[in-house]
Motif scaffolding. Sequence first.
Motif, PDB file in Angstrom:
ATOM      1  N   LYS A 145      -1.924  -8.042  -2.029  1.00 28.41           N
ATOM      2  CA  LYS A 145      -2.823  -7.333  -2.940  1.00 28.41           C
ATOM      3  C   LYS A 145      -2.238  -5.960  -3.211  1.00 28.41           C
ATOM      4  CE  LYS A 145      -6.046  -4.827   0.078  1.00 28.41           C
ATOM      5  NZ  LYS A 145      -7.469  -4.562   0.350  1.00 28.41           N
ATOM      6  N   GLY A 146      -2.632  -5.374  -4.346  1.00 30.47           N
ATOM      7  CA  GLY A 146      -2.136  -4.034  -4.648  1.00 30.47           C
ATOM      8  C   GLY A 146      -2.343  -3.662  -6.094  1.00 30.47           C
ATOM      9  N   SER A 147      -1.589  -2.665  -6.538  1.00 29.85           N
ATOM     10  CA  SER A 147      -1.708  -2.150  -7.902  1.00 29.85           C
ATOM     11  C   SER A 147      -0.366  -2.254  -8.605  1.00 29.85           C
ATOM     12  CB  SER A 147      -2.201  -0.699  -7.893  1.00 29.85           C
ATOM     13  OG  SER A 147      -1.293   0.113  -7.173  1.00 29.85           O
ATOM     14  N   PHE A 204       5.891  -4.437  -0.548  1.00 23.88           N
ATOM     15  CA  PHE A 204       6.467  -5.131  -1.703  1.00 23.88           C
ATOM     16  C   PHE A 204       6.178  -4.333  -2.967  1.00 23.88           C
ATOM     17  CE2 PHE A 204       5.652  -8.221   1.547  1.00 23.88           C
ATOM     18  CZ  PHE A 204       6.697  -9.128   1.473  1.00 23.88           C
ATOM     19  N   ARG A 205       6.918  -4.674  -4.013  1.00 27.41           N
ATOM     20  CA  ARG A 205       6.653  -4.109  -5.328  1.00 27.41           C
ATOM     21  C   ARG A 205       7.088  -5.123  -6.383  1.00 27.41           C
ATOM     22  NH1 ARG A 205      11.517   0.437  -6.175  1.00 27.41           N
ATOM     23  NH2 ARG A 205      13.166  -1.081  -6.676  1.00 27.41           N
ATOM     24  N   THR A 228       2.662  -1.100  -5.869  1.00 24.69           N
ATOM     25  CA  THR A 228       2.610  -1.240  -4.414  1.00 24.69           C
ATOM     26  C   THR A 228       1.837  -2.499  -4.056  1.00 24.69           C
ATOM     27  OG1 THR A 228       2.596   1.163  -4.123  1.00 24.69           O
ATOM     28  CG2 THR A 228       1.931  -0.166  -2.242  1.00 24.69           C
ATOM     29  N   LEU A 229       2.449  -3.350  -3.249  1.00 26.71           N
ATOM     30  CA  LEU A 229       1.829  -4.591  -2.805  1.00 26.71           C
ATOM     31  C   LEU A 229       1.942  -4.688  -1.290  1.00 26.71           C
ATOM     32  CD1 LEU A 229       3.451  -6.950  -5.473  1.00 26.71           C
ATOM     33  CD2 LEU A 229       1.088  -6.127  -5.491  1.00 26.71           C
ATOM     34  N   THR A 230       0.827  -5.017  -0.647  1.00 23.16           N
ATOM     35  CA  THR A 230       0.833  -5.162   0.807  1.00 23.16           C
ATOM     36  C   THR A 230       0.201  -6.498   1.189  1.00 23.16           C
ATOM     37  OG1 THR A 230      -1.275  -3.987   0.969  1.00 23.16           O
ATOM     38  CG2 THR A 230       0.740  -2.686   1.233  1.00 23.16           C
TER      39      THR A 230
END
Length: 303
Positions: free
Chosen positions: A230-232, A283-284, A292-294
């Motif tokens: 999940k992320g932006s 992650f990206r 930004t993804l985590t």
Amino acid sequence: MMNEKFLFPSEPSVYHLNDIAVIRLEGPDAEKYLNGQVTCDVTALPIGQSTLGAHCTPKGKVLAVFRLLKRNQDLLMLYKKELADVQLAELKKYAVFSKVTISDVSEQYDILGIAGAGTDIWQATQVKSGSFTEINWIQINPDRWFFLKEKEQPLNLSLPECIAVNWKALDIIDGIPQLSKQTQTEFIPQALNLQALHGISFTKGCYTGQEIVARAKYRGANNRALYILKGSVNQPITTETVIERQVGEHWRISGTILDVWQQKNQVLLSVVLPSDTLPDSIFRVENDQTSTLTLIPVPYSVE
């Protein structure tokens, strides 16, 4: 940062799902025939119950992840419509040698997703009152169901409606794999966590791809698993989007996106990654340095 738990309704709610195929198998050999084609144990499934499963190529690559419902007179397989052209042809390939009829009956049903706090109690009340027959209900998880509504059957659920795309978010949060045309025949079942979702039987007889699936279990031949990110982000994400994992000061291409839920710049992704991926990995999206993804945990234990 988005709290994915807010995507689960606070009360029973309905989702109108138009992207699910319904395949019927009927005839004296239907159960035996399907059992020789798929990863789950069809013969052990009680009438009125359902299970996840996979239909594989002879090389053990998944053609479709499906949910199987056993009824009194037939078997129903539910999975993504976009997979049906390839999957259905493979399923029918040897049917001529058995007393089984396989047909796409998607046009006979409206597929409804019903989810939200209190849905289990609501469903039980509806069945007990005689409003619906119990045989067309499929439980996915606590407070989350499929209902197969026959087209000619009048229905008034009187429930709040949710947009269909948010059903996809619930699948991602639940760690349930969904393939697309791009990922069809790319992965063995264990790379999709199907062993953790009770979608593989390692004790039943042979089925298509069984040797490869068994080798992955007993010889440790699988090195990938399904994860949730999940992320932006700052761009539309698809299953063809490339993601990168941070390694020291560098970024390396990592993983394959299976499914996407996106609302403006917020995303949830189900991604196949190396099974030794660390929980704190970052992650990206490729060419999106501000994304930004985590990882968030899948809601079950993976072997």
